[in-house]
Motif scaffolding. Structure first.
Motif, mmCIF file in Angstrom:
data_model
loop_
_atom_site.group_PDB
_atom_site.id
_atom_site.type_symbol
_atom_site.label_atom_id
_atom_site.label_comp_id
_atom_site.label_asym_id
_atom_site.label_seq_id
_atom_site.Cartn_x
_atom_site.Cartn_y
_atom_site.Cartn_z
ATOM 1 N N GLY A 38 -9.005 -0.001 9.127
ATOM 2 C CA GLY A 38 -8.473 -0.200 9.772
ATOM 3 C C GLY A 38 -8.384 1.267 11.294
ATOM 4 O O GLY A 38 -8.957 2.193 10.680
ATOM 5 N N GLU A 39 -7.973 1.311 12.597
ATOM 6 C CA GLU A 39 -8.456 1.537 13.178
ATOM 7 C C GLU A 39 -7.339 2.930 13.271
ATOM 8 O O GLU A 39 -6.506 2.586 12.277
ATOM 9 C CB GLU A 39 -8.497 1.219 14.499
ATOM 10 N N SER A 40 -7.411 3.981 13.707
ATOM 11 C CA SER A 40 -6.535 5.156 13.511
ATOM 12 C C SER A 40 -5.167 4.766 14.522
ATOM 13 O O SER A 40 -5.543 3.307 15.183
ATOM 14 C CB SER A 40 -6.957 6.381 14.516
ATOM 15 N N THR A 188 -8.973 4.919 -17.347
ATOM 16 C CA THR A 188 -7.127 4.821 -17.608
ATOM 17 C C THR A 188 -6.888 3.785 -17.365
ATOM 18 O O THR A 188 -5.644 3.468 -17.324
ATOM 19 C CB THR A 188 -6.460 6.020 -16.268
ATOM 20 N N GLY A 189 -7.877 2.176 -16.269
ATOM 21 C CA GLY A 189 -7.234 1.452 -16.272
ATOM 22 C C GLY A 189 -6.246 1.184 -15.209
ATOM 23 O O GLY A 189 -5.723 0.087 -14.947
ATOM 24 N N ALA A 190 -6.087 2.141 -14.180
ATOM 25 C CA ALA A 190 -5.332 2.000 -13.090
ATOM 26 C C ALA A 190 -5.921 1.165 -11.712
ATOM 27 O O ALA A 190 -7.620 0.989 -11.727
ATOM 28 C CB ALA A 190 -5.266 3.612 -12.921
ATOM 29 N N ALA A 191 -5.281 0.762 -11.243
ATOM 30 C CA ALA A 191 -5.485 0.000 -9.759
ATOM 31 C C ALA A 191 -5.252 0.785 -9.095
ATOM 32 O O ALA A 191 -4.702 2.061 -8.922
ATOM 33 C CB ALA A 191 -4.638 -1.001 -9.906
ATOM 34 N N LEU A 192 -6.188 1.280 -7.834
ATOM 35 C CA LEU A 192 -6.303 2.118 -6.969
ATOM 36 C C LEU A 192 -6.801 1.121 -6.160
ATOM 37 O O LEU A 192 -7.267 -0.288 -5.445
ATOM 38 C CB LEU A 192 -8.306 2.629 -6.964
ATOM 39 N N LEU A 193 -5.506 1.939 -4.658
ATOM 40 C CA LEU A 193 -5.779 1.061 -3.361
ATOM 41 C C LEU A 193 -6.288 2.533 -2.722
ATOM 42 O O LEU A 193 -5.095 3.688 -2.475
ATOM 43 C CB LEU A 193 -3.988 0.718 -2.884
ATOM 44 N N THR A 194 -6.613 2.193 -2.176
ATOM 45 C CA THR A 194 -7.488 3.454 -1.496
ATOM 46 C C THR A 194 -7.618 3.166 0.293
ATOM 47 O O THR A 194 -8.359 2.583 1.099
ATOM 48 C CB THR A 194 -8.815 4.800 -1.641
ATOM 49 N N VAL A 195 -7.150 3.948 1.328
ATOM 50 C CA VAL A 195 -7.673 4.074 2.465
ATOM 51 C C VAL A 195 -9.234 4.558 3.115
ATOM 52 O O VAL A 195 -8.880 6.005 2.654
ATOM 53 C CB VAL A 195 -6.826 4.731 3.160
ATOM 54 N N THR A 196 -9.317 3.862 4.111
ATOM 55 C CA THR A 196 -11.103 4.941 4.243
ATOM 56 C C THR A 196 -11.323 4.986 5.533
ATOM 57 O O THR A 196 -11.114 3.328 5.713
ATOM 58 C CB THR A 196 -11.984 4.826 3.189
ATOM 59 N N HIS A 197 -11.980 5.634 6.088
ATOM 60 C CA HIS A 197 -12.521 5.181 7.534
ATOM 61 C C HIS A 197 -14.009 5.116 7.282
ATOM 62 O O HIS A 197 -15.102 4.520 7.821
ATOM 63 C CB HIS A 197 -12.933 6.401 8.777
ATOM 64 N N SER A 198 -14.803 5.435 5.545
ATOM 65 C CA SER A 198 -16.097 5.337 5.513
ATOM 66 C C SER A 198 -16.209 3.788 4.907
ATOM 67 O O SER A 198 -16.337 3.536 4.085
ATOM 68 C CB SER A 198 -16.327 6.151 4.564
ATOM 69 N N GLU A 199 -17.100 3.232 5.487
ATOM 70 C CA GLU A 199 -18.072 1.822 4.676
ATOM 71 C C GLU A 199 -18.399 2.376 3.919
ATOM 72 O O GLU A 199 -17.950 1.385 3.025
ATOM 73 C CB GLU A 199 -19.573 1.488 5.656
ATOM 74 N N ALA A 212 -4.836 -4.627 10.812
ATOM 75 C CA ALA A 212 -5.071 -4.573 12.370
ATOM 76 C C ALA A 212 -3.983 -5.181 13.236
ATOM 77 O O ALA A 212 -3.731 -5.976 12.780
ATOM 78 C CB ALA A 212 -6.481 -4.903 13.582
ATOM 79 N N HIS A 213 -3.728 -4.687 14.606
ATOM 80 C CA HIS A 213 -1.874 -5.448 14.596
ATOM 81 C C HIS A 213 -1.307 -5.841 14.006
ATOM 82 O O HIS A 213 -0.473 -6.612 13.754
ATOM 83 C CB HIS A 213 -2.337 -6.961 15.516
ATOM 84 N N GLY A 214 -1.635 -5.047 12.865
ATOM 85 C CA GLY A 214 -0.031 -5.480 12.289
ATOM 86 C C GLY A 214 -0.261 -5.737 11.005
ATOM 87 O O GLY A 214 0.575 -6.584 10.296
ATOM 88 N N GLN A 215 -1.018 -6.667 10.945
ATOM 89 C CA GLN A 215 -1.544 -7.729 9.798
ATOM 90 C C GLN A 215 -2.584 -7.281 8.957
ATOM 91 O O GLN A 215 -4.054 -6.786 9.564
ATOM 92 C CB GLN A 215 -1.468 -8.982 10.376
#
Ligand code: ATP
Ligand code: MG
Length: 218
Positions: A38-40, A188-199, A212-215
């Protein structure tokens, strides 16, 4: 494992509240990986902070397994954050007065889940064994980031939230650190949610969502 339902969050603006999250829902299964793009200014960090219990939502629920995070008080959220949910920040947030070994063990100690053997494995895998007696200021950015990742994984969280974990690193170092994080998270079997700008980084995750636009949408 992670269920986010109809999350709303606004911040005060000059002309009244500005809604940053407008009904975000998402699911993340145990052991799954998800990239959030998502955009800055689109609200990625805000979403991560609400999911991680670092900030509260105006409306909606965050459920982690059987625990409804949005219903916990500050103490409950802090406890969850120390044990079940691990956050890797963009700015590392290492403790300057502690050496690498102590930084690695710090959160696990707080959580009462110290495991020296596992911490040693992490130090080895993250290439930090030769740096254990150094202080954060004596490390390169990539080394500091590896300490931040190790510190989070030392607790064996079920959910790892990472906010642009390689944003401060050059492309190659970032990719290497990320590959390592993905391996360790998988082990470790953990779930991962990562924010990234990198494709390139997003492409390595099981799924991706765009904010985008809050959704969020695929
Ligand atoms: N504590 C706060 N008070 C008021 N406004 C805030 C606060 N935190 C964030 N905002 C606003 O909320 C919006 C979303 O911010 P957020 O940090 O979540 O964006 P982001 O998608 O993480 O951006 P970036 O990619 O630059 O890190 C921005 O417009 C920001 O100015
Ligand atoms: Mg951000």
């Amino acid at each position: 494992m992670l269920h986010v339902t109809d999350l709303w969050k606004s911040y005060p603006g000059a002309d009244g509240p500005v809604a940053i999250l407008r009904g975000v829902s998402l699911e993340l299964a145990a052991g799954a990986t998800l990239a959030l793009t998502g955009e800055s200014g689109s609200g990625k960090s805000t979403l991560l902070h609400v999911i991680g219990g670092l900030d509260s939502a105006d409306r909606g629920t965050v459920r982690l397994g059987e625990v409804e995070l949005t219903a916990l008080d500050d103490v409950g959220r802090a406890r969850l954050r120390r044990g079940t949910v691990g956050v890797v920040f963009q700015q590392f947030n290492l403790i300057p007065s502690l050496d690498v070994a102590r930084n690695l063990a710090f959160q696990a100690r707080l959580a009462g889940a110290e495991d020296p053997a596992w911490t040693a494995v992490l130090a080895d895998r993250l290439g930090l064994t030769a740096h254990l007696r150094k202080y954060p200021e004596e490390l390169s950015g990539g080394q500091q980031q590896r300490v931040a990742i190790g510190r989070t994984l030392a607790v064996r969280p079920r959910l790892v939230l990472a906010d642009e974990p390689t944003g401060n690193l050059d492309e190659d170092t970032g990719a290497a650190v990320l590959a390592l994080m993905l391996d360790l998270v998988a082990e470790t079997g953990a779930a991962l949610l990562t924010v990234t700008h990198s494709e390139r980084l997003a492409a390595r995750m099981d799924r991706r969502l765009h904010l985008a636009h809050g959704q969020v949408s695929p």
